[in-house]
Write an enzyme that holds these catalytic residues in place. Structure first.
Site, PDB file in Angstrom:
ATOM      1  N   SER A 154       4.226   3.320  11.985  1.00  0.00           N
ATOM      2  CA  SER A 154       5.616   3.530  12.402  1.00  0.00           C
ATOM      3  C   SER A 154       6.514   2.315  12.149  1.00  0.00           C
ATOM      4  O   SER A 154       7.384   1.993  12.965  1.00  0.00           O
ATOM      5  CB  SER A 154       5.683   3.980  13.866  1.00  0.00           C
ATOM      6  N   GLU A 186      -6.333   8.609   7.568  1.00  0.00           N
ATOM      7  CA  GLU A 186      -6.330  10.070   7.335  1.00  0.00           C
ATOM      8  C   GLU A 186      -7.529  10.470   6.480  1.00  0.00           C
ATOM      9  O   GLU A 186      -8.090  11.553   6.637  1.00  0.00           O
ATOM     10  CB  GLU A 186      -4.992  10.496   6.705  1.00  0.00           C
ATOM     11  N   HIS A 190      -7.934   4.808   4.162  1.00  0.00           N
ATOM     12  CA  HIS A 190      -6.825   5.150   5.064  1.00  0.00           C
ATOM     13  C   HIS A 190      -7.364   6.007   6.212  1.00  0.00           C
ATOM     14  O   HIS A 190      -8.279   6.802   6.028  1.00  0.00           O
ATOM     15  CB  HIS A 190      -5.731   5.902   4.289  1.00  0.00           C
ATOM     16  N   TRP A 250       3.261   7.393   0.278  1.00  0.00           N
ATOM     17  CA  TRP A 250       4.004   8.661   0.335  1.00  0.00           C
ATOM     18  C   TRP A 250       3.137   9.841   0.785  1.00  0.00           C
ATOM     19  O   TRP A 250       3.641  10.945   0.901  1.00  0.00           O
ATOM     20  CB  TRP A 250       4.619   8.959  -1.032  1.00  0.00           C
ATOM     21  N   LYS A 251       1.847   9.607   0.970  1.00  0.00           N
ATOM     22  CA  LYS A 251       0.942  10.688   1.392  1.00  0.00           C
ATOM     23  C   LYS A 251       1.151  11.908   0.475  1.00  0.00           C
ATOM     24  O   LYS A 251       1.375  11.734  -0.705  1.00  0.00           O
ATOM     25  CB  LYS A 251       1.172  11.027   2.862  1.00  0.00           C
ATOM     26  N   GLY A 307       4.538   4.465   5.972  1.00  0.00           N
ATOM     27  CA  GLY A 307       4.423   5.879   5.622  1.00  0.00           C
ATOM     28  C   GLY A 307       5.789   6.538   5.633  1.00  0.00           C
ATOM     29  O   GLY A 307       6.570   6.435   4.683  1.00  0.00           O
ATOM     30  N   GLY A 308       6.121   7.199   6.735  1.00  0.00           N
ATOM     31  CA  GLY A 308       7.346   8.014   6.828  1.00  0.00           C
ATOM     32  C   GLY A 308       8.607   7.311   6.352  1.00  0.00           C
ATOM     33  O   GLY A 308       9.418   7.899   5.622  1.00  0.00           O
ATOM     34  N   GLU A 311      -3.970  -0.784  10.640  1.00  0.00           N
ATOM     35  CA  GLU A 311      -3.139   0.352  11.038  1.00  0.00           C
ATOM     36  C   GLU A 311      -3.748   1.032  12.264  1.00  0.00           C
ATOM     37  O   GLU A 311      -4.655   1.867  12.125  1.00  0.00           O
ATOM     38  CB  GLU A 311      -3.070   1.371   9.903  1.00  0.00           C
ATOM     39  N   GLY A 337       2.507   7.571  12.196  1.00  0.00           N
ATOM     40  CA  GLY A 337       3.273   8.815  12.221  1.00  0.00           C
ATOM     41  C   GLY A 337       3.654   9.279  13.620  1.00  0.00           C
ATOM     42  O   GLY A 337       4.086  10.402  13.810  1.00  0.00           O
TER      43      GLY A 337
HETATM   44  C1  PEP Z   1       0.590   5.159   6.915  1.00  0.00           C
HETATM   45  O1  PEP Z   1       0.504   6.284   6.484  1.00  0.00           O
HETATM   46  O2  PEP Z   1      -0.148   4.286   6.448  1.00  0.00           O
HETATM   47  C2  PEP Z   1       1.565   4.883   7.963  1.00  0.00           C
HETATM   48  C3  PEP Z   1       1.567   3.689   8.513  1.00  0.00           C
HETATM   49  O3  PEP Z   1       2.424   5.885   8.321  1.00  0.00           O
HETATM   50  P1  PEP Z   1       3.758   5.770   9.258  1.00  0.00           P
HETATM   51  O4  PEP Z   1       4.526   4.571   8.770  1.00  0.00           O
HETATM   52  O5  PEP Z   1       4.483   7.046   9.051  1.00  0.00           O
HETATM   53  O6  PEP Z   1       3.276   5.563  10.659  1.00  0.00           O
END
Ligand code: PEP
Length: 249
Positions: free
Chosen positions: A212, A97, A95, A10-11, A233-234, A167, A173
């Protein structure tokens, strides 16, 4: 057989009240889900609330980061014992980020993986190449270095408790998913590296794809031999869309 893991990151979204509302809406939508491990990774402040609400459901709760020391003068940091007490079962480590904005290194990720294992938390170790790396044909160099650094000196006996997440940074994202073939190619490479490290124990490691992931692309990704789940994520922020991903088959 590897049981798939679908984890929602959920960041920095959702207060504790919003997290609780998510779980209340989500639980009935996934009550029939079988042969899948679900993990929710809320912000630190919501871990306790989420852990209480999912109790007895089999759903795991992950932190999005952790500190590698047991305690000390590390303002703003949180230890494994604090996470365990709050109800966490897993923790995300390395991660992209964290690597991009907080200069996290493979060495720090390695120390966090060890701390998590020692505390009885399952680490979800993330790795992935940036777009210029991929365009320069360096994807395997980058993820090879990340997997070796993150798992340095971790014994095969711990393999089954470790989850790896591939990832590609250019897919996080952005709405740009790696094609299932691109993802499988890197997952197979990572499985090979895990085999060099741990032999047959590498077969029990779940390797998740992240970047994504949505309800409409999860099935094609999961059809590949070395893709054992997803880090989302999203699309994990809405109970309906995350439930669709969890119950994709
Ligand atoms: C993530 O934050 O690990 C991620 C994969 O984000 P998203 O699914 O939004 O690309």
């Amino acid at each position: 057989m590897r049981v798939p893991v679908i984890a929602g990151n959920w960041k920095m979204y959702k207060t504790a009240a919003e997290a609780a509302a998510f779980v209340r809406a989500f639980l009935p939508l996934v009550s029939g889900a079988r042969e899948v491990e679900i993990v929710l990774a809320p912000p630190y402040t919501s871990i306790g609330a989420v852990a209480r609400l999912v109790q007895g459901s089999g759903i795991g709760v992950a932190s999005q980061n952790v500190h590698f020391e047991d305690e000390g003068a590390f303002t703003g940091e949180v230890s494994t014992a604090m996470l365990k007490e709050a109800g966490a079962t897993h923790c995300i480590v390395g991660h992209s980020e964290r690597r991009q904005y907080y200069a996290e290194t493979d060495d720090a990720a390695n120390r966090k993986v060890r701390a998590a294992l020692a505390a009885g938390l399952s680490p979800i170790l993330c790795m992935g190449e940036m777009l210029p790396d991929r365009e320069a044909g360096k994807t395997f160099d980058v993820v090879g270095r990340q997997v070796a650094g993150g798992l340095k000196e971790i014994p095969a006996a711990d393999a089954a408790r470790i989850i790896v997440a591939y990832e590609p940074v250019w897919a996080i994202g952005t709405g740009k998913t790696a094609t299932p073939a691109q993802a499988q190619e890197v997952h197979a490479f990572l499985r090979g590296r895990l085999k060099e490290l741990w032999g047959g124990a590498a077969d029990s490691v779940r390797i998740l794809y992240g970047g994504s992931v949505k309800p409409d692309n999860i099935a094609a990704l999961m059809a590949n031999e070395d893709i054992d789940g997803a880090l989302v994520g999203g699309a994990s922020l809405s109970p309906e869309s995350f439930a669709k991903i969890v119950t994709f088959h």
